[in-house]
Design an enzyme around this catalytic site. Structure first.
Site, PDB file in Angstrom:
ATOM      1  N   GLU A 261     -14.642   2.929  24.373  1.00 28.41           N
ATOM      2  CA  GLU A 261     -14.045   2.212  25.497  1.00 28.41           C
ATOM      3  C   GLU A 261     -13.997   2.996  26.804  1.00 28.41           C
ATOM      4  O   GLU A 261     -14.066   2.409  27.887  1.00 28.41           O
ATOM      5  CB  GLU A 261     -12.622   1.776  25.116  1.00 28.41           C
ATOM      6  CG  GLU A 261     -12.563   0.768  23.991  1.00 28.41           C
ATOM      7  CD  GLU A 261     -13.200  -0.552  24.375  1.00 28.41           C
ATOM      8  OE1 GLU A 261     -12.936  -1.055  25.484  1.00 28.41           O
ATOM      9  OE2 GLU A 261     -13.998  -1.078  23.566  1.00 28.41           O
TER      10      GLU A 261
ATOM     11  N   SER B  38      17.082 -22.638 -26.633  1.00 27.09           N
ATOM     12  CA  SER B  38      18.043 -21.896 -27.448  1.00 27.09           C
ATOM     13  C   SER B  38      18.570 -20.638 -26.768  1.00 27.09           C
ATOM     14  O   SER B  38      19.501 -20.001 -27.296  1.00 27.09           O
ATOM     15  CB  SER B  38      17.403 -21.521 -28.792  1.00 27.09           C
ATOM     16  OG  SER B  38      17.150 -22.683 -29.561  1.00 27.09           O
TER      17      SER B  38
END
Length: 857
Positions: free
Chosen positions: A115, A490
């Site tokens: 850049e 159960s």
């Protein structure tokens, strides 16, 4: 008549000397170059004056640099495990602010090379670059080259719009000079690397490292850093998750610039050019070291409810109670259990079918594109079949790599590879299938349509240690831990047995499981409970009845204590009363509860009788590290409410230990521990399978079922479908933890009884048993006829409370082969209840089951 000189005749006298006109000189024309030079000078002066005027007028009006000098960007909500491992992130912008010193040098150099290689040399604006870009734009007649420095990009990102106009570019340059006057170069670069947008909602290099490579910034390779550095130019075009070829082209450019600038050597350049990128699959999906998406989502809901939308931007960090090892073990156990169930029930056919070009070279690209909507789930990865035969399948994965499968890798899908396969099952070219990654190689699998859940808590204070709400969050976001109200089967029985313990039931109390028919009230048909496969065990001790999940015995225990009392008693465990039906079927799990509610209830047994509330959030800190909330849990044995005695918890746990020692949970003996207890659960028609188990330090609840309440198929009980998940989890979670017997609390005595009757005995064959101190075994000679504690005789097959003998039914009525009304009264003075319809279970909100954060921090 005119007398003007113009009209004077020839020879007329001349005008006076003072009025004479001087002879005119010949006018010389200036050279053209001089005119251009003068024009250029004048234009230059005018331009300079205009520039000075613009600077004078605009510079004072530039915005203050408080956003940069006091840098406080929007920060997402982050969720962590108890060890500080990131497990979730929520916010519009993904960003992690990293100090300059903690940004690796190669990352900085890669971005500067791509850049602004002259960043440390120029003063805000690179005029050489400006002229070069202007010349390129002039030659092409359009904007083809940029000249923005990193400082100018910072000015644009923080203060200006991306619109490309001369005025905006001029303002951008002015802002750049102002920034460089206020901040050092390192400060500017730090802001840039934390602010720059790199695609997939990732702002800054640290967030992008997680999004694209699933790793912290300081673990990036040079090759990966170069990929990130190539993104600012066009994040979507160079996204490595969607366009790896373009990303590599841009990466090569960055690496080349770094080599030219001397940032890397030729050897480093060569290695980086060949290094694998290991881009994580999924577009923008964050991958974490520990998978805890369901728990993180619960935290998000709580935080938004508490802080509103600012929860997404103010940088809160939430530290949960989850433990990395426990959470990972839970995820692995759930996925393994679900896949094992899925493998047991056969091949259902390909996920989808697509049309592929005739040539494989063209087909690869089409296949990879077609796989984009499919996300991997654990070890399952989507693939498209290129070639298929009964002995060999070639498929392409979402990464573009091809794999070949043969032998055992095809066994599961053999029905789809047969020449006689029906269309629904057939695997052929273009079929979208799921492949499972194994330790070595791959095999054909499928995305399960069954679901499972696991939640574990510390019974001492309720801290959640693991939370898995389903097979995979990205495929099924419904959280079965706290949103799925399912019948517990159960696994509800221990609460009824606990109620009976308070009335004198002991593990050695004998119960006859001979058939019983119950009147359900006027206009209702009688109900005859039966055991699985209609098995009858005869007169058996309560321990064995619970261990083998005997339904008839459980119903008789319920009737003995009375339905109203049993229902109220069960609600003490944190199970909402309106979710417990007032019918005798409640003992078989006819109510509906979430796994989290069952974990709350079972923790009472594990901690010796106290009710603790599960909590997931341990503490919250703000963006500056200040604590805004710390959870202060109630501790069992200290400030948590006691709901049953330690003696009751011990005796009920003794019976649940028998479930593992010689009952339906016997497979857990392979864990090699003596401190485990629990209960299997299977709801009616095999819709739900459970195993709820614990030791003194950990409670874990596992569930499996379908979202649409379809059956799991006969034989898929809790012991087969849910227990293996529980075992896989506990094997890891309890590793290294001491295995000690449960201590006998005060209020419990040991005595010798006749195992056939449950009465006290010192004769041959007598066994030791535990009893409540105030309910010792009845001292009745084994040779005498059985009788109730009162003078009333018992019917054959009856049961009685009080002292370890046979149990008496409601109101003293013998419970046996005769018809027994559910109305009436159990032992003591517990009031009867008339059966009433049960309202639908309410939809629990996360804040109701997790810690309330109270008022404003």
């Amino acid at each position: 008549m005119s007398t003007s000189a113009d009209s004077a005749p020839a020879g007329s006298p001349k005008p006076p000397a003072g009025r004479d006109k001087r002879p005119k000189r010949a006018v010389r024309s200036r050279p053209l170059w001089l005119k251009f030079l003068l024009g250029a000078v004048l234009l230059g002066v005018a331009g300079i004056l205009a520039l000075v005027f613009a600077v004078v007028m605009l510079y004072p009006r530039l915005p203050a640099l408080s956003e940069l000098t006091d840098y406080r960007p929007d920060l997402p909500l982050r969720v962590y495990s108890a060890e500080g491992t990131l497990i979730g992130e929520f916010g519009v912008q993904r960003r992690t602010v990293v100090p300059f010193e903690q940004i690796p040098l190669q990352v900085r150099e890669a971005f500067l090379a791509a850049e602004d290689s002259q960043f440390y040399e120029h003063g805000a604006v690179d005029w050489t670059g400006v002229f070069r870009a202007a010349l390129a734009d002039l030659m092409h007649g359009a904007a083809v080259q940029g000249a923005s420095t990193i400082t100018m990009q910072v000015a644009r990102d923080f203060y200006l719009s991306p619109q490309k106009t001369p005025l905006r570019k001029f303002t951008e340059a002015l802002m750049a000079y102002k920034i460089e006057h206020e901040l050092s170069k390192n400060q500017i670069l730090e802001r840039y690397l934390n602010q720059v947008y790199l695609g997939q909602r990732a702002y800054g290099v640290a967030a992008a490292a997680q999004v694209y490579f699933g790793k912290p910034l300081d673990q990036l390779t040079l090759a990966q850093a170069a990929v990130l550095a190539g993104l600012p130019k066009a994040p979507s075009a160079f996204n490595p998750q969607t366009n790896i070829k373009a990303a590599l082209i841009r990466q090569h450019y960055v690496l080349g610039r770094m080599k030219v600038l001397g940032d890397i050597t030729q050897a480093e350049y060569d290695d980086a050019m060949q290094a694998p990128l290991n881009v994580v699959a999924g577009q923008g999906l964050l991958r974490y070291k520990v998978d805890a998406d369901y728990a993180a989502e619960q935290v998000r809901e709580i935080m938004v409810a508490r802080f509103g939308e600012s929860a997404y931007t103010d940088g809160y960090k939430v530290y949960t109670t989850l433990h990395d090892r426990d959470q990972k073990a839970a995820v692995d156990a759930v996925r393994a259990g679900v896949l094992a169930y899925d493998q047991r029930h056969g091949w259902r056919g390909p996920q989808a079918r697509i049309d592929l070009p005739a040539h494989d070279a063209d087909a690869l690209g089409v296949a990879v594109k077609a796989l984009k909507p499919y996300d991997a789930a654990g070890s399952l990865h989507p693939a498209v079949v290129l070639h298929a035969s009964p002995k060999l399948v070639e498929a392409v994965l979402e990464s573009g790599n091809t794999v070949e499968l043969s032998g055992d890798a095809l066994r599961f899908a053999a029905a789809g590879l047969s020449p006689k396969a029906v269309d629904k099952l057939r695997i052929d070219r273009g079929a979208v299938v799921w492949l499972q990654k194994l330790t070595k190689g791959w095999r054909i699998a499928q995305m399960p349509d069954v679901q499972a859940a696991l939640v574990s808590v510390d019974p001492h204070d309720g801290a959640v240690r693991a939370w898995v709400g389903g097979f995979d969050y990205n495929h099924e976001k419904f959280d079965h831990v706290n949103q799925a109200f399912r019948q517990p089967g159960s696994s509800f029985k221990p609460f009824i047995y606990s109620a009976a313990v308070d009335e004198g039931l002991a593990p050695t109390t004998v119960i006859d499981d001979s058939p019983i028919t119950i009147s359900q009230g006027p206009g209702l048909p009688p109900w005859t409970p039966h055991n699985y496969d209609n098995e009858q065990l005869g007169a058996i001790p309560a321990t064995l009845a619970l261990a083998h999940s005997d339904n008839v015995c459980a119903v008789k225990v319920l009737l003995a204590v009375g339905i109203p009392y049993a229902r109220q008693f069960a609600s003490r465990f944190g199970l909402p009363l309106d979710q417990i039906p007032p019918y005798p079927t409640m003992v078989l799990g006819a109510g509906s509860f979430t796994p989290l509610q069952m974990a709350t209830a079972y923790a009472v047994f594990a901690n010796g009788g106290s009710l603790v509330q599960p909590y997931l959030i341990k503490r919250i800190v703000d963006a500056h590290g200040a604590e805004v909330y710390v959870h202060k849990p109630q501790i069992a044995g200290q400030n948590a409410p006691r709901i049953i005695s330690a003696a009751n918890a011990f005796l009920t746990t003794q019976m649940m230990q028998a479930v593992i020692q010689h009952g339906t949970g016997a497979a857990a003996l392979s864990l090699g521990r003596i401190d485990l207890a629990g209960k299997t659960g299977t709801s009616q028609n095999f819709h739900d399978a459970w195993f709820d188990g614990f030791n003194p330090d950990l409670v874990a609840i596992t569930w499996m079922g379908y979202n649409n309440q379809r059956d799991l198929y006969r034989g898929e009980q809790g012991a087969k479908a849910a227990l293996p998940i529980w075992m896989d989890y506990m094997r890891v979670a309890l590793q290294g933890k001491p295995d000690v017997p449960w201590p006998v609390p005060s209020g419990v005595i040991m005595s010798q009884v006749n195992p056939a009757t449950g009465f006290a005995s010192n004769g041959p064959g007598a066994v030791s048993g535990y009893f409540l101190q105030n309910f010792p075994p009845l001292a009745i000679d084994a040779q005498m006829p059985l009788s109730a504690p009162s003078s009333a005789p018992l019917a054959a097959g009856g049961i009685s409370t009080g002292s370890g003998g046979m149990l008496v039914g409601p109101g003293g009525v013998p419970v046996g082969t005769s018809t027994v009304s559910v109305r009436g009264q159990g032992p003591g003075t517990h009031p009867a209840a008339v059966a009433q319809p049960v309202a639908p279970p309410p939809s629990l909100q996360p804040g109701a089951i997790l810690p309330s954060l109270g008022g404003n921090p």
